[in-house]
Design a protein around this motif. Structure first.
Motif, PDB file in Angstrom:
ATOM      1  N   MET A 146     -38.945  48.498  13.713  1.00 45.50           N
ATOM      2  CA  MET A 146     -38.475  48.448  15.105  1.00 45.50           C
ATOM      3  C   MET A 146     -37.037  47.938  15.187  1.00 45.50           C
ATOM      4  N   LEU A 147     -36.682  47.106  14.233  1.00 45.73           N
ATOM      5  CA  LEU A 147     -35.338  46.508  14.262  1.00 45.73           C
ATOM      6  C   LEU A 147     -34.249  47.552  14.007  1.00 45.73           C
ATOM      7  N   GLU A 148     -34.663  48.692  13.440  1.00 47.95           N
ATOM      8  CA  GLU A 148     -33.683  49.762  13.198  1.00 47.95           C
ATOM      9  C   GLU A 148     -33.370  50.540  14.472  1.00 47.95           C
ATOM     10  N   GLU A 149     -34.213  50.402  15.483  1.00 49.14           N
ATOM     11  CA  GLU A 149     -33.983  51.121  16.750  1.00 49.14           C
ATOM     12  C   GLU A 149     -32.729  50.583  17.428  1.00 49.14           C
ATOM     13  N   GLU A 150     -32.143  51.396  18.293  1.00 51.83           N
ATOM     14  CA  GLU A 150     -30.931  50.955  18.978  1.00 51.83           C
ATOM     15  C   GLU A 150     -31.222  49.733  19.862  1.00 51.83           C
ATOM     16  N   GLU A 151     -32.367  49.755  20.524  1.00 52.38           N
ATOM     17  CA  GLU A 151     -32.760  48.618  21.372  1.00 52.38           C
ATOM     18  C   GLU A 151     -34.130  48.133  20.924  1.00 52.38           C
TER      19      GLU A 151
END
Lengths: 278, 278
Positions: B32-37
């Motif tokens: 999830m940390l790779e997502e933009e938000e």
């Protein structure tokens, strides 16, 4: 900031004035609204005009949050500006936070790490574990609500328990077990007059943050008579009385800034006289 | 939202579950940390997984503010998403605000106009004029702190006055003069067990928002036994128990979402049984 540094600022500037940055867009000069960031532009003007006369700034988060992201950017820019241009000024985030431990920890991160401010106002209702996370930071301050300046302060804060202790006294007494005079201050409204004597019985050495002079009707004279201690021990806040010294469009911006400076200087000069009595 | 609509949701879904959106980036799956938000992406996953089983969401502002502007954008996007995709869900901003009248007015604008949420948690320490500005909005709710779930609730909330009235009882009694059962709820911690009986003596008809089931150790059974009323009158919150159902990277995202849904469904099924007893 250490207590010693704050006290040095107070005595070198002969001022214990805190300027509240509670910006209401409806009240600021129309020309400011044309700026890209009206709140920050107005704050910058206020800060430049008042910096020689005050030792602290107290932005009130409500007045930034209400404009959403834009408001929070104005808050960040304001903080950054003060820290860069006036690094010896003490900055208090007036946010009245307080929640269960893991949540207070997050608020502490926000104000003491992310924004790196000196102090935060905290509400005591939830007790010890809601306050302690804020006290874990070195040279940062909790400003705990004790006896506030508003009418509603009578509803609960003046409730007497079975031993005749008022709730605000209990807040003072209990919280002294959590923090000390180097990391905890108390909010006591200027409108409380002689109650400062009672406050000083329980908290003889703590700094008090005193709102309510000016628009709310409190007397600086009384606050000093009953609340001042050897190293001053007071930060007296004025917001509306300084921010809005005249009808918003009754004069040009430069004149407006001059009036703001005059209002701050008037208070500073009254404070200088009080400090001389020490 | 009107009380009637909330009650209809509760009975049609057989659930009075509120999901707390208290996102801690350290606890969410690494992918999830790779997502933009990341916060919004995680929230969206949680919301989609839990929407069938809950009637309310409660984002805790502390967990957004601590990431500054980015955090507040995640908050706004989360709110917008819920309102658009799940418009019948009740949204509570858990912010525990409360200040002098003109400041509370600004907070009310923030949460009830700018964000247009259904409810806001409010701290009572500053009394009537700190709470009333929030009550001026139609179909919006104040959720006032009464008896909280944390250890520190004993410090002040259980202080007895000279007539034997606890402070939290006084908060309930006095605040009933300011608002009513259609615009005011109370926070009562699930950890308080039989104290719900005392609460119900003073506030027999008000909705109670109940945190503390799960991570904090409160029992849903006891909450219902002593706190449930004819039209339910309860919103029971779970945050950590639902958001983090397993070690964060012990499974893929889809499996994680399934586990979140399972946890929410488990609680919903317990709640369905409780509602059947009415």
């Amino acid at each position: 900031m250490k207590r010693e540094e704050l006290v040095n600022q107070i005595f070198s500037k002969k001022s214990f004035l805190c300027v509240g940055l509670d910006i209401d867009l409806k009240k600021i000069p129309a020309r400011m609204l044309e700026e890209e960031e009206p709140i920050f532009a107005f704050n910058k003007m206020i800060i430049d005009a008042t910096a020689p006369y005050c030792v602290a700034y107290k932005p009130n988060l409500a007045f930034y949050e209400c404009y959403g992201i834009k408001g929070m950017m104005a808050f960040e820019h304001t903080i950054t500006y003060i820290k860069k241009v006036y690094p010896t000024h003490f900055i208090i985030a007036d946010a009245k936070r307080g929640d269960i431990g893991n949540t207070s920890t997050m608020y502490a991160k926000t104000f003491f790490e992310e924004y790196d401010l000196d102090a935060l106002t905290v509400a005591p209702y939830m007790g010890e574990d809601s306050v302690k996370p804020f006290l874990e930071y070195k040279n940062k301050w909790v400003v705990l609500l004790a006896l506030t300046s508003n009418k509603g302060s009578h509803d609960f804060q003046l409730t007497e328990d079975r031993h005749g202790e008022w709730l605000f006294e209990k807040v003072l007494r209990k919280s002294r077990e959590w923090g000390h005079e180097e990391n905890m201050m108390y909010v006591v409204g200027a409108t409380q007059g002689r109650m400062f004597e009672d406050i000083r019985k329980v908290a003889p050495r703590h700094f008090l943050l005193v709102p309510g002079v000016g628009a709310q009707g409190g007397s600086l004279r009384d606050v000093c008579r009953y609340g001042m201690i050897e190293d001053c021990g007071l930060l007296v806040n004025s917001s509306r009385g300084i921010l809005y010294p005249c009808e918003k469009d009754s004069c040009g911006i430069e004149r407006y800034a001059d009036l703001v400076a005059e209002k701050a200087k008037e208070l500073q000069q009254e404070m200088a006289k009080e400090l001389e009595t020490l």
